[in-house]
Design a protein around this motif. Structure first.
Motif, PDB file in Angstrom:
ATOM      1  N   GLY A 193       0.810  -1.209   0.000  1.00 38.25           N
ATOM      2  CA  GLY A 193       0.000   0.000   0.000  1.00 38.25           C
ATOM      3  C   GLY A 193       0.841   1.255   0.000  1.00 38.25           C
ATOM      4  N   GLU A 194       1.963   1.228   0.691  1.00 40.40           N
ATOM      5  CA  GLU A 194       2.882   2.362   0.694  1.00 40.40           C
ATOM      6  C   GLU A 194       3.446   2.579  -0.712  1.00 40.40           C
ATOM      7  N   TYR A 195       3.830   1.471  -1.347  1.00 39.81           N
ATOM      8  CA  TYR A 195       4.341   1.550  -2.722  1.00 39.81           C
ATOM      9  C   TYR A 195       3.287   2.097  -3.669  1.00 39.81           C
ATOM     10  N   SER A 196       2.093   1.521  -3.611  1.00 37.32           N
ATOM     11  CA  SER A 196       1.059   1.867  -4.593  1.00 37.32           C
ATOM     12  C   SER A 196       0.591   3.308  -4.451  1.00 37.32           C
ATOM     13  N   MET A 197       0.475   3.801  -3.223  1.00 37.73           N
ATOM     14  CA  MET A 197       0.077   5.198  -3.034  1.00 37.73           C
ATOM     15  C   MET A 197       1.116   6.146  -3.622  1.00 37.73           C
ATOM     16  N   THR A 198       2.375   5.873  -3.340  1.00 37.06           N
ATOM     17  CA  THR A 198       3.442   6.725  -3.853  1.00 37.06           C
ATOM     18  C   THR A 198       3.511   6.640  -5.373  1.00 37.06           C
ATOM     19  N   LYS A 199       3.436   5.416  -5.905  1.00 34.96           N
ATOM     20  CA  LYS A 199       3.524   5.219  -7.352  1.00 34.96           C
ATOM     21  C   LYS A 199       2.354   5.893  -8.070  1.00 34.96           C
ATOM     22  N   ALA A 200       1.153   5.767  -7.529  1.00 38.06           N
ATOM     23  CA  ALA A 200      -0.021   6.371  -8.169  1.00 38.06           C
ATOM     24  C   ALA A 200       0.101   7.889  -8.223  1.00 38.06           C
ATOM     25  N   ALA A 201       0.540   8.481  -7.118  1.00 40.63           N
ATOM     26  CA  ALA A 201       0.710   9.938  -7.100  1.00 40.63           C
ATOM     27  C   ALA A 201       1.807  10.375  -8.059  1.00 40.63           C
TER      28      ALA A 201
END
Length: 324
Positions: A273-281
């Protein structure tokens, strides 16, 4: 006269001279999803840039890691068949057992960490064996975990990382490994693992979402802060060599507490979730991805982490290579 703190920030050379928190490629552990089958390289929709590989395609990932200078990997398996008792998890020719043997033969310099849990292998998606009411049975699950750990050790794994959160699992695995002569296989315990909404994308990646209920009866409650130290103390007593704090970013206070209280290596698990939030932004152009990612890495190290499990490991290695 007030002190002028800014004197130590006047230039990049000055800032580099006085810094005391370091991130290196040797600190990075990269998770890899190995799927049973052939010619598989499937991107995980909720984790852009992260793929599931079959063993015949895994060289693409491993060669990239060698080129970048990443030496440590954490393996997760996705089998073709699942059942209520996770029997595919401890087969001699299981997906992870085969992967360990292949990597050891062809890429002997990797440190291989094998995640030990039932969730990827059970038809119901829970981390253990269920009773008639759907409750995960602790001691019956320990027997399965012991079998998984032994099968990984026989395949040549360097480190066993049990992530199930059953009580007594470290003792059980330690006993099984010692009894069978695997004295040098280290145990990296997910001692501090919270029941977290940050795991969502991982469950897409590993096909491990529970078919009913949740994991709150065995993973830790983030509203209760007093059990982390006891969890760590107990796992160390049972034979753990490393301690994982998971998730990492929202639990820096817990990580620092563990690091301050125990003289053992602490591993930060920066989760999906940490990865995906950062990647999406970052994909939206809303943030400076490199700056944000490196700030997170330094936060983990500042909180006391010796190493970091992160899906951003390849990017971090590239950033570090650029700075060199």
């Amino acid at each position: 006269m007030y002190k002028r703190h800014r004197k130590l920030r006047t230039s990049a050379v000055m800032r580099n001279l006085v810094k005391d928190v370091y991130v290196s490629k040797e600190d990075l552990i990269y998770p890899i999803f190995v799927e049973e089958g052939e010619n598989i390289k499937n991107e995980i929709e909720s984790m852009p840039g992260i793929f599931r590989y079959s063993l015949d395609r895994i060289d693409e990932e491993l060669d990239a890691l060698v080129e970048l200078g990443i030496n440590s990997i954490l393996l997760f398996g996705i089998p073709k068949h699942k059942d209520e008792c996770a029997t595919e998890s401890y087969k001699e020719d299981g997906v992870i057992q085969n992967a360990i043997r292949y990597i050891k033969k062809n890429y002997p310099n990797f440190l291989i960490i094998g995640d030990v849990c039932c969730c990827e292998y059970t038809s119901h998606g829970h981390c253990g064996i269920l009773d008639e009411n759907g409750y995960v049975k602790n001691d019956e699950t320990l027997e399965v975990l012991g079998k998984i750990a032994l099968s990984y050790a026989k395949a040549g794994v360097d480190v066993i990382a049990p992530s199930d959160m059953m009580d007594g699992r470290i003792q059980k695995i330690s006993q099984v490994l010692e009894k069978n002569g695997f004295h040098n296989v280290a145990l990296m315990s997910y001692a501090v693992k919270y029941s977290s909404a940050f795991y969502g994308p991982f469950r897409d990646a590993a096909d491990s979402a529970p078919k009913f209920g949740n994991r709150k009866t065995y993973q830790m409650d983030f509203r209760y802060s007093k059990d982390a130290i006891d969890e760590v103390r107990e796992d160390l007593k049972q034979g753990a060599d490393f301690i994982i704090v998971k998730p990492a970013l929202s639990y820096l206070d817990v990580m620092q507490k563990v690091s301050n209280n125990f003289n053992v290596p602490v591993i930060a698990y920066s989760v999906s979730g940490e990865y995906s939030m950062t990647k999406a932004a970052a994909l939206k152009g809303w943030i400076d991805e490199k700056a944000i990612v490196m700030e997170q890495m330094y936060a983990f190290k500042r909180a006391g982490a010796n190493a970091i499990i992160t899906y951003y490991a390849k990017d971090v290695a590239k950033y570090l290579n650029e700075s060199d």
